[in-house]
Scaffold this active site. Structure first.
Site: not given
Lengths: 663, 663
Positions: B250, B310, B381-382, B410
């Site tokens: 991105k 991930q 994270d997540n 988180e």
């Protein structure tokens, strides 16, 4: 952590109802529902399927009922119990790939995205389901999978994917391979309806003689049955009917020096005539008792007897089982005491005896003995002075074979002890009702009993008086006090009872100021009650009990709600059936001396009545009907007339004479 | 029912703290207390003895601490945890025949009753104790028993019976033969103090280059350490430091078409340079990282890294472990999606993989890899998109060997999911703080977090901003909003953090109206922050962090209480140490635009201040001191100056200049 497969992703927790982490069962009666809720969630955003599993204890296969999503990861399902005994329930849930896939498919399709690969993914899910399917479903699923993979138009294949037929097929063979199951099986004890709804009448059979001055017998009691049944009671409870001890017998008014004819307290059990499996000879024979049980049944009532596990020094156990008692260094048996008070007529059983197993077995034999003689209701005297584990075992043993047996715990003691007895198996429990007189007290206490977890295991049985309890309220308040307390007991509690005929005759003479003991208490002497007295409350009681029988709202406790009324001497509350077909609103004047009036606030919206709509309240006590408007309505109660309203609410439509029952 | 001996008469239930029937541990830090309460009772009126049992998990012997009776059958005891790891605790209680006997003896003697047999009973109890005694106690008890049986004067023997010496002797060898023990062993995880009290600073190392336009390195970060430590933070948290993927990278502002120099998001982990156990080459080497960890320590801080499990399509796992990913029917890997949104740069790990055990093991290896490199704090994270069981296992495994490791969850998701993650082991948790702006919201939420059972397992960490969250309050409120939110975060939460330098520079430009994304978000580009800007909040932050360090009241959350103030734009709350030696009262003006005033009501009585007594409040932010009188005092806050007071309360005695610290 105990998981068989780390791929299981669903968490199930916060299951209700659940008492103390599943340590104790909840209670229901036949025909009632068990509404089960749980927090259920998984990681990520996948869709879940959740089912409530339940089965009768003696069945091996779970029945399954889908649970619905509520809010905030909370799910709910319910089942109805249809038989006495025990049911088990738990919760199962799994990540439902098919449902997740369908949801995603819809969103992607609506967003105009290419879904061709998604359709192939769906075909794989359908294929997998086909392998789990039984009967013709497998073939049908194969056909669907082929269609999803075919070169038909996408919209056509989407239609198949989202169709009801596929949903139903897939729902019949869910992929539970990684399903989570809640790690506890919870239990509900299911009693007969009388456990939930009953009206008790306590009576000393020895005071029932038809010839004055004589010792009443079971035969005499038969003659009293129409009177009691006529008032609408369905449980007739006798204080202990066993031989009464002689040693240290108490005379009238608990006099330690009895006269030669003093009959003694029925709770002083055991004499040379026998013990807990015998009948006091002056009452009659076991055969007389059996006949009375039968006759009572013919009047729509049943006999409850008293389980008072204690002995006089004359009880056969003392010689036959000295090891069941506590012996003092001087080789005498330890009598009951609460220093400095001594109760030398009572030898408590020693549950710390080395022979505790034989003792427990004998107590069970006592219960079974009376069950054999037709008794199914037991009022248990002072259960809080015998070990909890013993009760849990005893009640469990008895109810395994006789699930219709009802045990009422007479534990006037500390709240946690009372609740513990209820948790471990007592069917019903005495309460603090007798001492809750003000609006605040009644509201607090009955909100606790009916709106908190307590209601799952503690079934209140409300007594305005007992042979031990003549409250100051009744002593001071006269006939209006008795009427008010009767209405409160009979409508706050689906289970209630009175000690008669003292109650209906408004007997209010205490032994002395500040005492709750009756003067010339029936516990120590034979009473001659004039049940024909014109100011007896028998007709009033009959009417209240008929109202209870005719209005199902009054046959359970959980819908009880209190409503604001701007006068602290007036209390207002309601009960209703789930379908709102029966709504009862009660208003009681708690001041037995003065007329009081006030404005009731009633939440019409929750009853489906528009604020602007008039409705009828029908006083089932006086048969008067009033039209009420809006949320605030005026009431006025004169204790010298009747200190209570028991209103039935009826929605008014069209004209004043044209009523429609709710729903 | 599971009892070994039916003679055991004591019930132990309602033990707190206990999470979900003991399924999950509670949390403490070294030096904190565990206050345990339980409902404990037996049948009858005997006296009980109750003890709290506790031990470190690796000890085999229970330590024992007496519990005190409170009220309503409730008992309380406590122990202090002194080491990291796990402690177990439970409750034991028994009927204490000796205590019961002493009580009865006193009552009988006072009532003038004959106690000769009671003294013999006591002698038997003493004899029995003698058999259990060790050392010289046995002989001493034998002597006492002889004395109790002797023909000495009764008053003499009573004195021995009731004496302290006998009580102590008997207490050393209680009769626990029929003691009940609570049927669960409960666990507390004990963390280091930083788990309870920490100030986090999140920073992108790549934006730290000393030369503008360059990619910052770990070396550059070393130069930034004095700045961060100078503000008083003790955890320096980096977004992922691993190689960033190329495929579907991105660009700026999350542009799906990146420019050739766009650095990509650090959360897009994995490239040909490596994966979760590698360092992004432009940041430096593993050796550079190790050196930075050491330097950070020298500044009194430690590095936290990000565990973002991930992968990008370029991650080595994709080729090495294709079985850890979900494959679509077209033989491509399933990318992340939340239909209709697609995240094609991210391949989620498939935790339903057949090879889940290898996957779990590898994730653990990742954590251990960084532990080996000196990291002890992980921001996860997540976590709510990975299975709960995996976290419970992983955290348990890691903390067994490294009890000092801190995991911050988180999980910005639904409340029950957030609480579940905390229950199963996360040390700290992000909260909804960022979106709680009004007095009502803050009061409700922080009362739930600090005054309910939640506090036993959920340790809040409060962030006014993160790289994902620029709240509307900060967008609209300007510098006063940043100051107010900083004070709220740093005083409502003993753990808090900011994302800087965006925060101290009051960066408030959102990507678009209604979005919480930063314009030109640092997630997708290297930022050049001018940390020397004169209107930076760095000095204000430094002062707030110093106040936190100097005032132990602010180093824990449980004493938080909100106080009435008659202006909805002003919020007032306090924290205090147990001994009242440090009392902090915070007032914040929640309206960043207008000056507000109001009257604070403060419960002086509970702080030992008489209503008529003046006391001093010392504003630790402005250093101003005020004299307050009584329960109601005036405050006024101008957001253009400072939107908050952080008062330290001091009791005033004698003269205005003569202060005595509380207690």
């Amino acid at each position: 952590m105990n998981i068989d497969d780390g791929r299981s992703r669903v968490i199930i927790e916060g299951v209700t109802p659940e008492i103390d982490g599943g340590r104790f069962p909840i209670k229901r009666t036949v025909g009632e529902k068990v509404v089960v809720e749980a927090d259920i969630f998984a990681d990520g955003h996948d869709t879940l399927s959740c089912v409530l599993l339940y089965r009768k204890d003696d069945e091996s296969q779970w029945k399954e009922h889908p649970m619905d999503f509520l809010v905030n990861d909370r799910w709910r399902g319910e089942f109805t119990v249809t038989e006495m005994g025990q049911y088990r329930y738990t919760v199962q849930a799994w990540v439902d790939d098919f449902k997740s896939w369908r949801q995603a498919l819809v969103k992607k399709f609506d967003a105009g995205q290419d879904v061709s690969i998604d359709l192939l993914t769906g075909a794989e899910l359908v294929d997998e389901a086909g392998k789990r399917a039984t009967g013709s479903d497998g073939k049908k699923l194969k056909t669907v999978a082929l269609a999803l993979r075919s070169d038909r138009e996408t919209s056509n294949r989407i239609r198949i994917a989202l169709g009801d037929e596929l949903a139903e097929l897939m729902a019949r063979c869910p992929d539970k391979g990684l399903a989570a199951i809640y790690d506890r099986e919870l239990v509900t004890v299911v009693d007969r309806p009388k456990a939930r709804f009953s009206a008790w009448y306590e009576m000393f059979p020895r005071s029932c003689a038809s010839v004055p001055g004589q010792h009443g017998t079971f035969k005499d009691c038969e003659g009293r049955l129409p009177y009691i049944a006529g008032m609408g009671f369905d449980v007739l409870y006798f204080p202990p009917i066993h031989p009464i001890g002689r040693t240290h017998r108490k005379g009238k008014n608990n006099n330690p020096a009895p006269g030669p004819d003093d009959p003694g307290s029925p709770w002083a059990i055991g004499s040379k005539e026998g013990g807990h499996k015998d009948v006091h000879p002056q009452l009659g024979t076991l055969e007389d008792f059996r006949q009375l049980v039968a006759k009572t049944g013919e009047h729509g009532m049943e006999i409850a007897i008293d389980l008072a596990f204690q002995c006089t020094p004359d009880h056969p156990y003392v010689n036959e089982h000295p090891e069941w008692f506590r012996w003092r260094p001087d080789r005498t048996v330890q009598y009951a005491e609460n220093p400095p008070k001594k109760y030398e007529d009572i030898y408590p059983l020693n549950f710390e005896s080395e022979k505790w197993q034989e003792l427990w077995a004998e107590l069970k034999e006592v219960v079974l003995f009376w069950i054999d003689r037709g008794v199914r209701v037991f009022r248990v005297d002072n259960p809080h002075t015998k070990p909890f584990h013993c009760w849990e075992w005893l009640i469990g043993e008895v109810k395994r074979d006789y699930p219709d047996v009802i045990f009422l715990a007479e534990a006037f003691t500390r709240p946690k002890v009372m609740y513990q007895l209820a948790k471990l198996g007592f069917t019903q429990s005495y309460t603090y009702f007798a001492w809750r007189n003000t609006k605040w007290e009644l509201t607090q206490y009955f909100t606790e009993l009916t709106q908190t977890e307590v209601r799952e295991y503690f079934r209140p049985n409300l007594w305005p008086n007992t042979p031990d309890i003549l409250t100051e309220y009744l002593q001071m308040g006269g006939r209006p006090a008795f009427m008010a307390r009767l209405v409160l007991a009979a409508t706050l509690g689906a289970n209630y009872g009175i000690y008669g005929p003292a109650f209906e005759l408004c007997e209010s003479q205490a032994k002395e100021l500040g005492s709750e003991e009756y003067l010339d208490s029936e516990k120590y002497e034979i009473k001659k009650w004039d049940i024909t007295k014109p100011d007896s409350l028998r007709d009033f009681i009959a009417r209240v009990n008929r109202i209870r029988r005719e209005n199902p709202a009054l046959q359970e406790d959980w819908t009880l709600r209190f409503h604001p009324i701007d006068n602290d001497q007036l209390i207002c509350y309601s009960k209703q059936t789930e379908d709102l077909s029966n709504i009862i609103v009660i208003v009681v004047n708690l001041d037995p001396h003065h007329r009081h009036s006030g404005w009731v606030e009633f939440p019409l919206q929750t009853l489906g009545i528009d604020h602007g709509q008039a409705f009828q309240v029908h006083d089932l006590l006086s048969d008067a009907r009033h039209l009420w408007h809006g949320n605030r309505n005026y009431v006025e109660l004169d204790p010298q007339v009747v200190p209570a309203h028991i209103f039935r609410l009826r929605r008014r439509v069209r004209t004043e004479r044209d009523f429609d029952y709710f729903m």
